[in-house]
Design a protein around this motif. Structure first.
Motif, PDB file in Angstrom:
ATOM      1  N   SER A 160       0.826  -1.201   0.000  1.00  0.00           N
ATOM      2  CA  SER A 160       0.000   0.000   0.000  1.00  0.00           C
ATOM      3  C   SER A 160       0.864   1.256   0.000  1.00  0.00           C
ATOM      4  CB  SER A 160      -0.915  -0.029   1.236  1.00  0.00           C
ATOM      5  OG  SER A 160      -1.483   1.221   1.486  1.00  0.00           O
ATOM      6  N   LYS A 161       0.436   2.269  -0.714  1.00  0.00           N
ATOM      7  CA  LYS A 161       1.218   3.503  -0.819  1.00  0.00           C
ATOM      8  C   LYS A 161       1.268   4.257   0.504  1.00  0.00           C
ATOM      9  CE  LYS A 161       1.597   7.742  -3.577  1.00  0.00           C
ATOM     10  NZ  LYS A 161       1.019   8.510  -4.716  1.00  0.00           N
ATOM     11  N   HIS A 162       0.170   4.243   1.270  1.00  0.00           N
ATOM     12  CA  HIS A 162       0.093   5.077   2.464  1.00  0.00           C
ATOM     13  C   HIS A 162       0.015   4.289   3.772  1.00  0.00           C
ATOM     14  CE1 HIS A 162      -1.542   7.627  -0.853  1.00  0.00           C
ATOM     15  NE2 HIS A 162      -0.713   8.489  -0.305  1.00  0.00           N
ATOM     16  N   PHE A 163      -0.129   2.941   3.700  1.00  0.00           N
ATOM     17  CA  PHE A 163      -0.301   2.147   4.916  1.00  0.00           C
ATOM     18  C   PHE A 163       0.640   0.947   4.988  1.00  0.00           C
ATOM     19  CE2 PHE A 163      -4.197   4.431   4.077  1.00  0.00           C
ATOM     20  CZ  PHE A 163      -4.488   4.999   5.310  1.00  0.00           C
ATOM     21  N   GLY A 164       1.703   1.002   4.204  1.00  0.00           N
ATOM     22  CA  GLY A 164       2.718  -0.037   4.276  1.00  0.00           C
ATOM     23  C   GLY A 164       2.267  -1.365   3.673  1.00  0.00           C
ATOM     24  N   ARG A 165       2.988  -2.377   4.013  1.00  0.00           N
ATOM     25  CA  ARG A 165       2.709  -3.715   3.492  1.00  0.00           C
ATOM     26  C   ARG A 165       1.467  -4.302   4.177  1.00  0.00           C
ATOM     27  NH1 ARG A 165       7.245  -8.562   3.474  1.00  0.00           N
ATOM     28  NH2 ARG A 165       6.017 -10.123   2.346  1.00  0.00           N
ATOM     29  N   ILE A 166       0.574  -4.864   3.385  1.00  0.00           N
ATOM     30  CA  ILE A 166      -0.673  -5.430   3.904  1.00  0.00           C
ATOM     31  C   ILE A 166      -0.842  -6.845   3.353  1.00  0.00           C
ATOM     32  CG2 ILE A 166      -3.201  -5.248   3.930  1.00  0.00           C
ATOM     33  CD1 ILE A 166      -2.887  -2.217   3.594  1.00  0.00           C
ATOM     34  N   ALA A 167      -1.154  -7.789   4.229  1.00  0.00           N
ATOM     35  CA  ALA A 167      -1.552  -9.124   3.781  1.00  0.00           C
ATOM     36  C   ALA A 167      -3.061  -9.103   3.611  1.00  0.00           C
ATOM     37  CB  ALA A 167      -1.144 -10.174   4.802  1.00  0.00           C
ATOM     38  N   TYR A 168      -3.518  -9.256   2.389  1.00  0.00           N
ATOM     39  CA  TYR A 168      -4.934  -9.166   2.032  1.00  0.00           C
ATOM     40  C   TYR A 168      -5.431 -10.596   1.834  1.00  0.00           C
ATOM     41  CZ  TYR A 168      -8.927  -6.851  -0.389  1.00  0.00           C
ATOM     42  OH  TYR A 168     -10.159  -6.382  -0.768  1.00  0.00           O
ATOM     43  N   ILE A 169      -6.291 -11.063   2.759  1.00  0.00           N
ATOM     44  CA  ILE A 169      -6.683 -12.473   2.796  1.00  0.00           C
ATOM     45  C   ILE A 169      -8.183 -12.622   2.578  1.00  0.00           C
ATOM     46  CG2 ILE A 169      -6.615 -14.598   4.173  1.00  0.00           C
ATOM     47  CD1 ILE A 169      -4.496 -12.974   5.934  1.00  0.00           C
ATOM     48  N   PHE A 228      -1.683  -5.718   9.048  1.00  0.00           N
ATOM     49  CA  PHE A 228      -0.877  -4.510   8.870  1.00  0.00           C
ATOM     50  C   PHE A 228       0.417  -4.606   9.668  1.00  0.00           C
ATOM     51  CE2 PHE A 228      -5.326  -3.507   8.459  1.00  0.00           C
ATOM     52  CZ  PHE A 228      -5.407  -2.625   7.391  1.00  0.00           C
ATOM     53  N   GLU A 229       1.457  -3.971   9.175  1.00  0.00           N
ATOM     54  CA  GLU A 229       2.706  -3.868   9.904  1.00  0.00           C
ATOM     55  C   GLU A 229       2.519  -2.955  11.121  1.00  0.00           C
ATOM     56  OE1 GLU A 229       6.175  -4.079   6.622  1.00  0.00           O
ATOM     57  OE2 GLU A 229       4.759  -2.421   6.354  1.00  0.00           O
ATOM     58  N   PRO A 230       3.417  -3.051  12.109  1.00  0.00           N
ATOM     59  CA  PRO A 230       3.302  -2.194  13.296  1.00  0.00           C
ATOM     60  C   PRO A 230       3.286  -0.699  12.956  1.00  0.00           C
ATOM     61  CG  PRO A 230       4.895  -3.936  13.680  1.00  0.00           C
ATOM     62  CD  PRO A 230       4.549  -3.988  12.219  1.00  0.00           C
ATOM     63  N   LYS A 231       2.422   0.033  13.644  1.00  0.00           N
ATOM     64  CA  LYS A 231       2.346   1.498  13.575  1.00  0.00           C
ATOM     65  C   LYS A 231       2.067   2.021  12.164  1.00  0.00           C
ATOM     66  CE  LYS A 231       5.486   2.001  17.518  1.00  0.00           C
ATOM     67  NZ  LYS A 231       6.748   2.593  18.026  1.00  0.00           N
ATOM     68  N   SER A 232       1.308   1.254  11.388  1.00  0.00           N
ATOM     69  CA  SER A 232       1.008   1.698  10.021  1.00  0.00           C
ATOM     70  C   SER A 232      -0.426   2.201   9.863  1.00  0.00           C
ATOM     71  CB  SER A 232       1.278   0.569   9.026  1.00  0.00           C
ATOM     72  OG  SER A 232       0.450  -0.543   9.307  1.00  0.00           O
ATOM     73  N   ILE A 233      -1.291   1.970  10.867  1.00  0.00           N
ATOM     74  CA  ILE A 233      -2.682   2.419  10.781  1.00  0.00           C
ATOM     75  C   ILE A 233      -3.223   2.675  12.182  1.00  0.00           C
ATOM     76  CG2 ILE A 233      -3.602   0.053  10.822  1.00  0.00           C
ATOM     77  CD1 ILE A 233      -5.855   1.041   8.939  1.00  0.00           C
ATOM     78  N   LYS A 260      -6.978   5.753   9.742  1.00  0.00           N
ATOM     79  CA  LYS A 260      -6.133   6.751   9.081  1.00  0.00           C
ATOM     80  C   LYS A 260      -4.670   6.478   9.383  1.00  0.00           C
ATOM     81  CE  LYS A 260      -6.770   9.953  12.936  1.00  0.00           C
ATOM     82  NZ  LYS A 260      -7.275  11.278  13.363  1.00  0.00           N
ATOM     83  N   GLN A 261      -3.800   7.220   8.715  1.00  0.00           N
ATOM     84  CA  GLN A 261      -2.372   7.112   9.000  1.00  0.00           C
ATOM     85  C   GLN A 261      -2.106   7.607  10.418  1.00  0.00           C
ATOM     86  OE1 GLN A 261      -0.948   9.465   5.595  1.00  0.00           O
ATOM     87  NE2 GLN A 261       0.298   7.695   5.001  1.00  0.00           N
TER      88      GLN A 261
END
Length: 300
Positions: free
Chosen positions: A219-228, A267-272, A298-299
């Motif tokens: 994700s551009k604004h929320f880091g790496r996301i595992a979408y399951i 979500f990765e730590p502290k990304s949302i 939000k961020q």
């Protein structure tokens, strides 16, 4: 095993009302999961790829079109939102995986806002435990088991999780919540249990046991996301409609065919930072019904 006849409730985020959930095929579902004989029948005859594929094939037949008006009436589906007139769909499954008219589910445009990828009932987990467990409905779900990989789970240690449960009457297409790059989807074989809370109470590890697909989304604004995407009883298939590449916020990712289903985003730590009302209700075990494109966080 005695049946648990408690009502299932959620909060409608649009109105603020606490709503008793209409359970699709409730009598049958409770028989399968709350009686000894029913649970044996489910596991021997129905909880397998062959049955779900055959059931999906039947739901794709023209004869099932007659089910659409009753389904619409029973669950109050707003036909004004639907892309086509109900009698233009060639099967019940085609209506079930219907698209909506353009603009019906607008995504919040501000880049710092995280939007819901689908319609459904939300639970949020702002801080995962150090051992990467998600405490869903009284059980602890291992991220490594969910992703079928210890290595893939590592970026999400101490991170956050979002769970969205889709009931059969929900809009069943799912979207990208942000701009970014989506990689190729990985399919994980599994079982076909219902994802309704009635079933989750009987089979706590359902999310890790069911058939599912995983997409690594940068994700551009929320880091790496595992979408399951997690399949369920009678879900013939999880269909991906995107092309692995750069994607845009609000772009369709895919859809579930007939049956209730679930999305889990890690979500990765502290990304949302999730919205406070969702955090409060989730802490109390109360699901919140949200619409595609609406703000969930939000961020930081």
């Amino acid at each position: 095993m005695s049946p648990a006849r408690t009502n299932l409730c959620y909060r409608d985020r649009q109105t603020g009302a606490i709503v008793t959930e209409p359970i699709f095929a409730e009598t049958t579902l409770r028989w399968f999961y709350e009686t000894v004989l029913g649970f044996q029948v489910l596991n021997v005859f129905l909880n397998n790829r062959v049955f779900c594929s055959l059931y999906g094939w039947w739901q794709n037949s023209p004869s099932t079109c007659t089910k659409i008006p009753e389904f619409v009436s029973c669950y109050g589906i707003n036909l004004e939102e639907v892309e086509l007139s109900w009698d233009c769909y060639p099967s019940f499954n085609a209506f079930f995986s219907r698209r909506l008219k353009p603009g019906v589910r607008p995504f919040v445009t501000q880049s710092e806002i995280f939007c819901s990828p689908c319609d459904g009932k939300v639970l949020v987990y702002p801080q995962l435990q150090d051992d990467t467990l998600i405490p869903i409905k009284g059980s602890s779900i291992s991220i490594a088991s969910l992703l079928d990989s210890e290595v893939a789970a590592q970026p999400y240690v101490g991170g956050s999780a979002l769970v969205i449960r889709l009931a059969p009457y929900d809009y069943h297409r799912f979207h990208f919540p942000d701009d970014g790059k989506a990689n190729l989807t990985k399919a994980i074989k599994g079982e076909y249990h219902s994802v309704n809370p009635i079933a989750l109470a009987r089979v706590p590890g359902t999310f890790c046991r069911n058939k599912r697909t995983v997409t690594d989304f940068n994700s551009k604004h929320f880091g790496r996301i595992a979408y399951i995407e997690i399949g369920a009883l009678t879900v013939a298939s999880i269909v991906q409609t995107y092309t692995p590449a750069c994607v845009k916020k609000g772009q369709e990712k895919g859809y579930f065919q007939y049956g209730g289903s679930t999305l889990v985003l890690l979500f990765e730590p502290k990304s949302i930072t999730f919205d406070s009302d969702l955090i409060k209700d989730s802490a109390n075990g109360l699901e919140v019904h949200v619409l595609t494109g609406s703000q969930l966080g939000k961020q930081p």
